[in-house]
Design a protein around this motif. Structure first.
Motif, short mmCIF file in Angstrom:
data_model
loop_
_atom_site.label_atom_id
_atom_site.label_comp_id
_atom_site.label_asym_id
_atom_site.label_seq_id
_atom_site.Cartn_x
_atom_site.Cartn_y
_atom_site.Cartn_z
N MET A 57 0.84 -1.20 0.00
CA MET A 57 0.00 0.00 0.00
C MET A 57 0.88 1.25 0.00
N ILE A 58 0.60 2.15 -0.93
CA ILE A 58 1.36 3.39 -1.04
C ILE A 58 0.78 4.44 -0.11
N MET A 59 1.59 4.92 0.84
CA MET A 59 1.15 5.95 1.75
C MET A 59 1.81 7.27 1.38
N SER A 60 1.02 8.31 1.33
CA SER A 60 1.57 9.62 0.99
C SER A 60 2.45 10.14 2.12
N THR A 61 3.33 11.06 1.77
CA THR A 61 4.18 11.70 2.79
C THR A 61 3.33 12.43 3.81
N LYS A 62 2.24 13.02 3.34
CA LYS A 62 1.33 13.74 4.25
C LYS A 62 0.76 12.81 5.32
N TYR A 63 0.38 11.60 4.89
CA TYR A 63 -0.18 10.66 5.86
C TYR A 63 0.88 10.19 6.85
N GLN A 64 2.06 9.91 6.36
CA GLN A 64 3.14 9.48 7.24
C GLN A 64 3.46 10.55 8.28
N MET A 65 3.43 11.80 7.86
CA MET A 65 3.66 12.91 8.79
C MET A 65 2.54 12.98 9.82
N LEU A 66 1.31 12.72 9.39
CA LEU A 66 0.17 12.72 10.30
C LEU A 66 0.33 11.65 11.37
N GLU A 67 0.66 10.44 10.96
CA GLU A 67 0.86 9.35 11.92
C GLU A 67 1.94 9.70 12.95
N THR A 68 3.03 10.25 12.47
CA THR A 68 4.13 10.62 13.37
C THR A 68 3.69 11.67 14.37
N ARG A 69 2.96 12.65 13.89
CA ARG A 69 2.51 13.74 14.77
C ARG A 69 1.51 13.23 15.80
N ILE A 70 0.61 12.34 15.41
CA ILE A 70 -0.37 11.79 16.35
C ILE A 70 0.34 11.01 17.46
N ARG A 71 1.36 10.25 17.09
CA ARG A 71 2.12 9.51 18.11
C ARG A 71 2.80 10.48 19.09
N GLU A 72 3.30 11.58 18.58
CA GLU A 72 3.92 12.58 19.45
C GLU A 72 2.89 13.16 20.42
N LEU A 73 1.70 13.43 19.94
CA LEU A 73 0.65 13.98 20.81
C LEU A 73 0.25 12.98 21.89
N GLU A 74 0.18 11.71 21.52
CA GLU A 74 -0.14 10.68 22.51
C GLU A 74 0.91 10.66 23.62
N THR A 75 2.17 10.69 23.20
CA THR A 75 3.27 10.65 24.17
C THR A 75 3.30 11.89 25.05
N ASN A 76 3.08 13.04 24.44
CA ASN A 76 3.22 14.30 25.16
C ASN A 76 2.03 14.67 26.03
N LEU A 77 0.84 14.18 25.67
CA LEU A 77 -0.36 14.70 26.33
C LEU A 77 -1.21 13.68 27.09
N LEU A 78 -1.28 12.45 26.62
CA LEU A 78 -2.21 11.52 27.27
C LEU A 78 -1.62 10.95 28.56
N PRO A 79 -2.37 11.07 29.67
CA PRO A 79 -1.91 10.49 30.93
C PRO A 79 -2.10 8.97 30.93
N PRO A 80 -1.43 8.24 31.82
CA PRO A 80 -1.64 6.80 31.91
C PRO A 80 -3.11 6.50 32.25
N SER A 81 -3.60 5.39 31.73
CA SER A 81 -4.99 5.03 32.00
C SER A 81 -5.18 4.68 33.47
N ASN A 82 -6.24 5.19 34.04
CA ASN A 82 -6.58 4.93 35.44
C ASN A 82 -7.75 3.95 35.48
N PRO A 83 -7.58 2.75 36.04
CA PRO A 83 -8.66 1.75 36.09
C PRO A 83 -9.93 2.27 36.73
N LEU A 84 -9.78 3.24 37.64
CA LEU A 84 -10.94 3.80 38.33
C LEU A 84 -11.59 4.94 37.54
N GLY A 85 -10.95 5.33 36.44
CA GLY A 85 -11.50 6.41 35.63
C GLY A 85 -11.42 7.76 36.30
#
Length: 217
Positions: free
Chosen positions: A1-29
């Motif tokens: 499957m051919i992925m555009s450079t734009k999509y690859q950049m999007l995936e990379t950026r989303i992973r960065e946002l996950e790492t930088n912003l999402l806290p660890p999951s809390n079982p108690l919510g």
């Protein structure tokens, strides 16, 4: 499957946002107000990145199609064919193609969102239909983004980082197929989802040329 450079950049950026912003999951919510702010920031920034990807990739595709046609007007590519067909002003085919191209570029530049009407305004002029499931998912995500951005913190429901990450992952998976489908559409004329008001299969190529040149059969 051919992925555009734009999509690859999007995936990379989303992973960065996950790492930088999402806290660890809390079982108690249970999450602090600071953690909730980070989750909301993740949603808003993911929305912005997804919207930018759709706009930038589509704009790039349209530019390439127009440049290719401008270099050799004897070859009518799929994008230019549909742009001309959907041009609101009746003129010579060349003028209609040029006008429709400029109008669509303005539409993309002024776009603000990923809801169904936003997608329709961008893709209907080029005869491309976004997969219905992806369209619905993007529409819901756009609504949720609007709620986060335009309502007070006190009136918003608690967000769970795993659910938000899952929602974004679902969108990314859908956009991966979208990325390939748009590429196939532009380069090979492959139509996966035909707009309801553009059932081109019922026309022969001679009839399509008449539509392009004269606005009707």
């Amino acid at each position: 499957m051919i992925m555009s450079t734009k999509y690859q950049m999007l995936e990379t950026r989303i992973r960065e946002l996950e790492t930088n912003l999402l806290p660890p999951s809390n079982p108690l919510g249970s999450y602090t107000s600071k953690e909730q702010d980070f989750i909301r920031a993740y949603c808003l920034l993911c929305h912005a990145e997804i919207e930018a990807y759709i706009e930038d990739y589509t704009s790039e595709i349209i530019d390439l199609a127009f440049e290719s046609w401008s270099a050799n007007k004897a070859v009518l590519n799929t994008i230019i064919f549909h742009l001309t067909y959907n041009c609101k002003t009746k003129d010579t085919p060349y003028s209609m193609a040029n006008l429709a191209y400029k109008d669509l570029k303005k539409t993309i530049k002024s776009n603000n969102g990923i809801k169904e009407n936003n997608l329709m305004n961008i893709f209907r002029p080029i005869g491309f239909e976004v997969d219905p499931l992806l369209k619905s998912t993007l529409n819901d995500f756009g609504k949720n983004r609007g709620e986060i951005a335009h309502t007070s913190f006190q009136t918003q429901s608690t967000l769970d980082p795993l659910n938000e990450k899952k929602n974004v992952k679902q969108i990314l998976n859908g956009l991966k197929d979208f990325d390939q489908e748009l590429y196939d559409y532009v380069h090979n004329g492959v139509i996966c989802n035909i707009p309801q008001n553009m059932q081109w299969n019922k026309y022969t190529w001679k009839q399509r040329i008449k539509i392009f040149c004269f606005g009707g059969i």
